[in-house]
Design a protein around this motif. Sequence first.
Motif, PDB file in Angstrom:
ATOM      1  N   THR A   1      -3.985  11.571  -1.388  1.00 32.56           N
ATOM      2  CA  THR A   1      -3.633  10.705  -0.255  1.00 32.56           C
ATOM      3  C   THR A   1      -4.828  10.434   0.670  1.00 32.56           C
ATOM      4  O   THR A   1      -4.654   9.815   1.716  1.00 32.56           O
ATOM      5  CB  THR A   1      -2.499  11.319   0.608  1.00 32.56           C
TER       6      THR A   1
ATOM      7  N   VAL B   1      -2.288   0.541   6.916  1.00 33.15           N
ATOM      8  CA  VAL B   1      -0.861   0.235   6.993  1.00 33.15           C
ATOM      9  C   VAL B   1      -0.444   0.025   8.448  1.00 33.15           C
ATOM     10  O   VAL B   1       0.135  -1.004   8.800  1.00 33.15           O
ATOM     11  CB  VAL B   1      -0.015   1.361   6.348  1.00 33.15           C
TER      12      VAL B   1
ATOM     13  N   ARG C   1       0.813  -1.229   0.000  1.00 28.98           N
ATOM     14  CA  ARG C   1       0.000   0.000   0.000  1.00 28.98           C
ATOM     15  C   ARG C   1       0.837   1.265   0.000  1.00 28.98           C
ATOM     16  O   ARG C   1       0.427   2.295  -0.529  1.00 28.98           O
ATOM     17  CB  ARG C   1      -0.893   0.045   1.242  1.00 28.98           C
ATOM     18  N   GLN C   2       2.017   1.189   0.602  1.00 29.49           N
ATOM     19  CA  GLN C   2       2.855   2.384   0.677  1.00 29.49           C
ATOM     20  C   GLN C   2       3.493   2.749  -0.654  1.00 29.49           C
ATOM     21  O   GLN C   2       3.865   3.893  -0.867  1.00 29.49           O
ATOM     22  CB  GLN C   2       3.956   2.188   1.717  1.00 29.49           C
ATOM     23  N   CYS C   3       3.662   1.759  -1.545  1.00 23.33           N
ATOM     24  CA  CYS C   3       4.460   2.033  -2.740  1.00 23.33           C
ATOM     25  C   CYS C   3       3.748   1.775  -4.066  1.00 23.33           C
ATOM     26  O   CYS C   3       4.180   2.292  -5.102  1.00 23.33           O
ATOM     27  CB  CYS C   3       5.778   1.258  -2.696  1.00 23.33           C
TER      28      CYS C   3
ATOM     29  N   THR D   1      14.095   2.256   3.012  1.00 22.02           N
ATOM     30  CA  THR D   1      13.694   1.885   1.652  1.00 22.02           C
ATOM     31  C   THR D   1      14.856   1.464   0.747  1.00 22.02           C
ATOM     32  O   THR D   1      14.622   0.826  -0.287  1.00 22.02           O
ATOM     33  CB  THR D   1      12.955   3.053   0.964  1.00 22.02           C
TER      34      THR D   1
ATOM     35  N   ASN E   1       7.430   2.887   8.773  1.00 22.19           N
ATOM     36  CA  ASN E   1       6.000   2.897   9.093  1.00 22.19           C
ATOM     37  C   ASN E   1       5.457   1.556   9.558  1.00 22.19           C
ATOM     38  O   ASN E   1       4.333   1.494  10.038  1.00 22.19           O
ATOM     39  CB  ASN E   1       5.181   3.341   7.871  1.00 22.19           C
TER      40      ASN E   1
ATOM     41  N   CYS F   1       6.667   7.252  -2.133  1.00 24.01           N
ATOM     42  CA  CYS F   1       5.603   6.851  -1.211  1.00 24.01           C
ATOM     43  C   CYS F   1       4.288   7.410  -1.725  1.00 24.01           C
ATOM     44  O   CYS F   1       4.191   8.587  -2.069  1.00 24.01           O
ATOM     45  CB  CYS F   1       5.876   7.414   0.179  1.00 24.01           C
TER      46      CYS F   1
ATOM     47  N   PHE G   1      -5.617   7.280   2.690  1.00 22.24           N
ATOM     48  CA  PHE G   1      -4.774   6.904   3.838  1.00 22.24           C
ATOM     49  C   PHE G   1      -5.189   7.606   5.132  1.00 22.24           C
ATOM     50  O   PHE G   1      -4.640   7.305   6.191  1.00 22.24           O
ATOM     51  CB  PHE G   1      -3.311   7.283   3.570  1.00 22.24           C
TER      52      PHE G   1
ATOM     53  N   LEU H   1      -1.145   5.741   8.930  1.00 22.00           N
ATOM     54  CA  LEU H   1      -1.742   5.481   7.619  1.00 22.00           C
ATOM     55  C   LEU H   1      -2.806   4.395   7.713  1.00 22.00           C
ATOM     56  O   LEU H   1      -2.521   3.280   8.199  1.00 22.00           O
ATOM     57  CB  LEU H   1      -0.656   5.014   6.633  1.00 22.00           C
TER      58      LEU H   1
END
Length: 364
Positions: A293, A260, A75-77, A201, A227, A125, A296, A257
């Motif tokens: 965003t 997440v 979900r983050q990327c 990352t 995160n 992100c 999120f 988030l």
Amino acid sequence: MNRSGIHRSHAPVTLSRERPHWRELLARAVTTPDALTARFPIDVNGVRGVVSRFPMRINPYYLELIREIGDPVYRQCVPDPAEVEDDRGLDDPLNEEGLSPVPGLTHRYRNRVLFLISSECAVYCRFCNRKRKVGRAAMTTPESIDRGLGYIRDHSEVRDVLLSGGDPLLLEDEALGRILIRLRRIRHVEIIRIGTRVPCTLPRRVTPRLADMLKQFHPLYVNTHFNHPTEVTREAARACGLLADAGIPLGCQTVLLRGVNDDAAVLGELMQKLLAVRVRPYYLFQGDLAGGTAHFWTPLKQGIRIMGELQGHLSGLCVPHFAIDLPGGGGKVRLMPESIAGTKDGHLLVKNYQGKVYRFPDIS
Ligand SMILES: *Cc1c(COP(=O)(O)O)cnc(C)c1O
């Protein structure tokens, strides 16, 4: 899980002697809808619609942390069609441009500035609050860096400079070193901070050479950004250890988030693991109101409730400050659940972490 609290079984990249250089890992990143859909059976048109507006980059290290579609790393990327379909949010949620005397520098608080020195990140992100501009070539230029340094030189009230971007550690050692040398020549700059997601990352970017270079510029602080507990791998631990061994205090700026990490157990595990790799949690941010965003965002009250669930159950060293960065450029405000339940007979009624009420004299 071993004794240091790190999931060895999930260490994604084997530590062989022939490890590709971090630039090679970046060159092999997934950046196009076709490369992504070759990897995951998802609708390519949805991805195309997002990527034409907000860039994608998922380097092989971070990609390997994904266990299944829709998990916290995914979900983050991985672009979500909601980024372009949901039109809530602001282009520049923190009014960074309005408080920017020269391009790429934001002067919100009198004694410290935010200075963007890189346009690139190791992963883009999806929840980035600067997604309006990160990943575009023109975001920072040699000219904007010169002008930023000139502004800092001309403003003797600035004692603390936060380097960000993009990610400053995506610069080569020499380019970053040159900026640090020029900053250190400015007598009134006392503290230098680097904001970077690289230990999380693209940990291979953190080399002994980089750590040796950075330690010439103390007092230098690094605030990184993890995160989810899955991100605290053996490679990430190695990167953080190198920086810590160079005498660099490490903080973490986590973002709350939805889907997440919006859960006290997940965040508690993350904070505990961070401390074990020598990173001191600094902020837990409410998601900024950046356009693209909204999927999120979490209710503000949920973050406050989670703080109540962390506090007291974890070491105080593990508990970050929960903060919102106010839309319009009002700055950061810390939020905590109320612990004073009232007053009675000259006493304050104070709730402890278990919700039990104790009396403390209201000394005047
Ligand atoms: C977050 C931020 C800072 C630093 O805030 P601290 O609370 O000192 O970490 C400085 N300037 C800007 C523009 C910021 O957004």
